[in-house]
Write a protein that holds these residues in place. Structure first.
Motif, PDB file in Angstrom:
ATOM      1  N   ASP A 266     146.795 102.165  83.027  1.00 33.46           N
ATOM      2  CA  ASP A 266     147.329 100.779  83.028  1.00 33.46           C
ATOM      3  C   ASP A 266     147.106 100.574  84.878  1.00 33.46           C
ATOM      4  O   ASP A 266     147.514 101.319  85.512  1.00 33.46           O
ATOM      5  N   ILE A 267     146.628  99.319  84.934  1.00 36.16           N
ATOM      6  CA  ILE A 267     146.404  99.174  86.675  1.00 36.16           C
ATOM      7  C   ILE A 267     147.597  99.059  87.449  1.00 36.16           C
ATOM      8  O   ILE A 267     147.913  99.213  88.536  1.00 36.16           O
ATOM      9  N   TYR A 268     149.003  98.797  86.414  1.00 30.93           N
ATOM     10  CA  TYR A 268     150.120  98.701  87.105  1.00 30.93           C
ATOM     11  C   TYR A 268     150.850 100.138  87.601  1.00 30.93           C
ATOM     12  O   TYR A 268     151.809 100.364  88.009  1.00 30.93           O
ATOM     13  N   GLU A 269     150.060 101.150  86.627  1.00 29.24           N
ATOM     14  CA  GLU A 269     150.641 102.684  86.603  1.00 29.24           C
ATOM     15  C   GLU A 269     149.806 103.272  87.983  1.00 29.24           C
ATOM     16  O   GLU A 269     150.241 104.012  88.658  1.00 29.24           O
ATOM     17  N   VAL A 270     148.587 103.435  87.841  1.00 33.32           N
ATOM     18  CA  VAL A 270     147.728 103.749  88.814  1.00 33.32           C
ATOM     19  C   VAL A 270     146.305 102.963  88.935  1.00 33.32           C
ATOM     20  O   VAL A 270     145.590 102.665  87.763  1.00 33.32           O
ATOM     21  N   ALA A 271     145.865 102.630  90.110  1.00 32.88           N
ATOM     22  CA  ALA A 271     144.557 102.018  90.329  1.00 32.88           C
ATOM     23  C   ALA A 271     144.004 102.303  91.586  1.00 32.88           C
ATOM     24  O   ALA A 271     144.857 102.344  92.464  1.00 32.88           O
ATOM     25  N   VAL A 272     142.623 102.608  91.747  1.00 36.97           N
ATOM     26  CA  VAL A 272     142.139 102.755  92.942  1.00 36.97           C
ATOM     27  C   VAL A 272     141.553 101.507  93.637  1.00 36.97           C
ATOM     28  O   VAL A 272     140.888 100.704  93.176  1.00 36.97           O
ATOM     29  N   ILE A 273     142.204 100.941  94.496  1.00 34.03           N
ATOM     30  CA  ILE A 273     141.961  99.682  95.037  1.00 34.03           C
ATOM     31  C   ILE A 273     140.899  99.867  95.818  1.00 34.03           C
ATOM     32  O   ILE A 273     139.975  98.903  95.641  1.00 34.03           O
ATOM     33  N   LYS A 274     140.447 100.657  96.614  1.00 35.37           N
ATOM     34  CA  LYS A 274     139.267 100.753  97.533  1.00 35.37           C
ATOM     35  C   LYS A 274     139.046 101.966  97.901  1.00 35.37           C
ATOM     36  O   LYS A 274     139.843 103.082  97.954  1.00 35.37           O
ATOM     37  N   SER A 275     137.717 102.273  98.351  1.00 37.96           N
ATOM     38  CA  SER A 275     137.723 103.600  98.980  1.00 37.96           C
ATOM     39  C   SER A 275     136.406 103.332 100.136  1.00 37.96           C
ATOM     40  O   SER A 275     135.754 102.362 100.198  1.00 37.96           O
ATOM     41  N   LYS A 276     136.402 104.592 100.904  1.00 33.82           N
ATOM     42  CA  LYS A 276     135.248 104.319 102.047  1.00 33.82           C
ATOM     43  C   LYS A 276     135.138 105.696 102.582  1.00 33.82           C
ATOM     44  O   LYS A 276     135.950 106.481 102.690  1.00 33.82           O
ATOM     45  N   SER A 277     133.964 106.166 103.080  1.00 30.61           N
ATOM     46  CA  SER A 277     133.531 107.065 103.708  1.00 30.61           C
ATOM     47  C   SER A 277     133.646 107.043 105.147  1.00 30.61           C
ATOM     48  O   SER A 277     133.593 105.914 105.920  1.00 30.61           O
ATOM     49  N   ALA A 278     134.007 108.199 105.944  1.00 33.03           N
ATOM     50  CA  ALA A 278     133.995 108.244 107.227  1.00 33.03           C
ATOM     51  C   ALA A 278     133.753 109.676 107.760  1.00 33.03           C
ATOM     52  O   ALA A 278     133.905 110.620 107.039  1.00 33.03           O
ATOM     53  N   THR A 279     133.297 109.671 108.994  1.00 35.52           N
ATOM     54  CA  THR A 279     133.094 111.123 109.706  1.00 35.52           C
ATOM     55  C   THR A 279     134.229 111.033 110.892  1.00 35.52           C
ATOM     56  O   THR A 279     134.281 110.247 111.791  1.00 35.52           O
ATOM     57  N   LEU A 280     135.179 112.092 110.746  1.00 35.56           N
ATOM     58  CA  LEU A 280     136.196 111.683 111.426  1.00 35.56           C
ATOM     59  C   LEU A 280     136.151 113.190 112.595  1.00 35.56           C
ATOM     60  O   LEU A 280     135.937 114.289 112.146  1.00 35.56           O
ATOM     61  N   SER A 281     136.774 112.939 113.962  1.00 31.85           N
ATOM     62  CA  SER A 281     136.830 114.149 114.955  1.00 31.85           C
ATOM     63  C   SER A 281     138.202 114.488 114.466  1.00 31.85           C
ATOM     64  O   SER A 281     139.251 113.816 113.953  1.00 31.85           O
ATOM     65  N   MET A 282     138.636 115.643 115.339  1.00 32.44           N
ATOM     66  CA  MET A 282     140.235 116.070 115.160  1.00 32.44           C
ATOM     67  C   MET A 282     141.086 115.273 115.700  1.00 32.44           C
ATOM     68  O   MET A 282     142.138 114.947 115.129  1.00 32.44           O
ATOM     69  N   ASP A 283     140.576 114.290 117.043  1.00 29.40           N
ATOM     70  CA  ASP A 283     141.515 113.566 117.530  1.00 29.40           C
ATOM     71  C   ASP A 283     141.919 112.321 116.635  1.00 29.40           C
ATOM     72  O   ASP A 283     142.803 111.753 116.553  1.00 29.40           O
ATOM     73  N   ASP A 284     140.686 111.930 115.858  1.00 28.51           N
ATOM     74  CA  ASP A 284     140.752 110.857 114.928  1.00 28.51           C
ATOM     75  C   ASP A 284     142.005 111.285 113.689  1.00 28.51           C
ATOM     76  O   ASP A 284     142.565 110.482 113.490  1.00 28.51           O
ATOM     77  N   CYS A 285     141.533 112.444 113.379  1.00 26.22           N
ATOM     78  CA  CYS A 285     142.624 112.830 112.081  1.00 26.22           C
ATOM     79  C   CYS A 285     144.075 112.796 112.779  1.00 26.22           C
ATOM     80  O   CYS A 285     144.821 112.499 112.026  1.00 26.22           O
ATOM     81  N   LYS A 286     144.108 113.323 113.879  1.00 23.35           N
ATOM     82  CA  LYS A 286     145.765 113.284 114.523  1.00 23.35           C
ATOM     83  C   LYS A 286     146.185 112.016 114.537  1.00 23.35           C
ATOM     84  O   LYS A 286     147.335 111.768 114.474  1.00 23.35           O
ATOM     85  N   ARG A 287     145.395 111.194 114.938  1.00 24.85           N
ATOM     86  CA  ARG A 287     145.753 109.678 114.952  1.00 24.85           C
ATOM     87  C   ARG A 287     146.257 108.815 113.717  1.00 24.85           C
ATOM     88  O   ARG A 287     147.246 108.139 113.414  1.00 24.85           O
ATOM     89  N   LEU A 288     145.298 109.432 112.733  1.00 21.68           N
ATOM     90  CA  LEU A 288     145.292 108.528 111.306  1.00 21.68           C
ATOM     91  C   LEU A 288     146.314 109.329 110.378  1.00 21.68           C
ATOM     92  O   LEU A 288     147.049 108.701 109.650  1.00 21.68           O
ATOM     93  N   PHE A 289     146.482 110.722 110.455  1.00 24.37           N
ATOM     94  CA  PHE A 289     147.172 111.500 109.522  1.00 24.37           C
ATOM     95  C   PHE A 289     148.577 112.021 110.356  1.00 24.37           C
ATOM     96  O   PHE A 289     148.376 113.265 110.432  1.00 24.37           O
TER      97      PHE A 289
END
Length: 365
Positions: A266-289
């Motif tokens: 059910d969409i109120y239990e689990v729903a994938v809202i959106k998705s996106k691809s990206a190529t990340l550097s190590m610095d990008d990952c540190k800022r994002l995660f």
């Protein structure tokens, strides 16, 4: 004062007793001339109460034109450079992966399924579009337009997506941009929830001719993942699921299995809202995660990643449990297990928004 003197190019002068100089050939001289292309193969016009099917190799990356067709079914199951649809009505139209734009003009009462990098409509009305578009669908002077997420598979579709350079995980079908908004947005365009398989089959009804191509709209076999496109009300828990090395065949298969599990909820239990691809550097990952281990950061900074926003009650716990179950089911002889991150979201650490704002910035640059 200086002077400018022009000297003849010695290479262009005929040598004594030699052959005359060759004219330089430029890239535009090598392009195909109009006479090399049979234009009739790449257009359909004035088709009434008919069926047209183009299969793999029939279009082969050329541009295609559809004009003045009425009450007809047109299936282009091949990849195209661009597609123009003019002055058509009461038709069912499927267009395979299109490297450029699908442009619909002066048309009405169409039921469509589109895979493209750009969708544009002008002076149209009453068009229902099942869409996979890697940029914002755009409207101009159009009304009563409805959009839903396309789910589709047929023989050769994966190869055509690759040839057209389309990543189906970058589907932005829900981010419609209207150049001519009116006082009543509902008259302009609207989004629809998941279209049932039966409804889609009716829309793509093309008789027995499509049976050899194994065309299906079942979410379990669709190469285009189902993305809800908006957050259900009331707002619930959010998390970000990131798949590493996302272009390998094993990871793509893993992601589809995860999405199939989610689509059954059910969409109120689990729903994938959106998705996106990206190529990340190590610095990008540190800022994002924030708070990720060095090993996790290293995995995310190698190759392309796919990020998915997941919404629902206890969705973080559900994602972790299901992903662990899928990972345990991977073949024992697999060289490496699928790497993924599940990051819970909060007001203090809005990881979901950071990731998608970053990918949007990358698209704009």
């Amino acid at each position: 004062m200086g002077s400018c003197v022009s000297r003849p190019n010695s290479s262009s002068q005929p040598q004594a007793g030699g052959d005359p100089p060759r004219a330089k050939v430029y890239s535009w001289d090598k392009r195909r001339t109009e006479g090399d292309i049979d234009a009739s193969k790449y257009c359909v016009s004035d088709l009434t109460d008919g069926v047209l099917i183009k299969q793999a190799g029939d279009v082969n990356g050329e541009s295609f034109t559809i004009s003045k067709c009425v009450r007809s079914t047109i299936l282009i199951m091949d990849y195209c450079a661009s597609v123009t649809i003019d002055d058509c009505s009461e038709c069912k139209i499927l267009i395979g992966p299109t490297k450029g734009s699908i442009y619909v003009r002066d048309s009405s009462n169409l039921q469509c399924a589109f895979i493209c990098k750009q969708f544009r409509a002008r002076d149209c009305k009453d068009i229902h579009s099942l869409t996979c578009c890697t940029s914002n669908p755009t409207l101009e002077s159009s009304k009563y337009m409805t959009f839903a997420c396309l789910m589709l598979s047929y023989d050769g579709l994966q190869e055509q997506l690759t040839a057209a350079g389309i990543n189906p995980f970058d589907n932005m079908w829900y981010e419609v941009y209207d150049f001519c908004p009116s006082g009543n947005p509902a008259e302009q365009w609207s989004l629809e929830q998941m279209t049932t398989e039966e409804e889609t089959k009716m829309m793509l009804r093309a008789m027995k001719e499509v049976e050899p191509f194994h065309l299906t709209t079942n979410y379990k076999s669709s190469l285009i993942p189902y993305i809800l496109g908006y957050q259900p009300e009331p707002p619930l828990e959010r998390c970000l699921v990131v798949f590493c090395d996302a272009m390998s065949h094993s990871v793509i298969r893993f992601m589809h299995q995860f999405l199939q599990h989610a689509a059954q909820q059910d969409i109120y239990e689990v729903a994938v809202i959106k998705s996106k691809s990206a190529t990340l550097s190590m610095d990008d990952c540190k800022r994002l995660f924030e708070g990720m281990t060095k090993t996790e950061l290293s995995s995310a900074s190698k190759g392309q990643v796919i990020g998915m926003e997941v919404h629902g009650r206890d969705c973080t716990e559900w994602c972790i449990a299901n992903l662990e179950q899928l990972q345990e089911a991977e073949p024992q002889d697999a060289k490496t297990k699928t790497n993924y991150l599940v990051v819970s979201d909060s007001d203090e650490a809005p990881t979901v928004d950071r990731f998608f704002n970053f990918t949007h910035m990358m698209m704009s640059s």
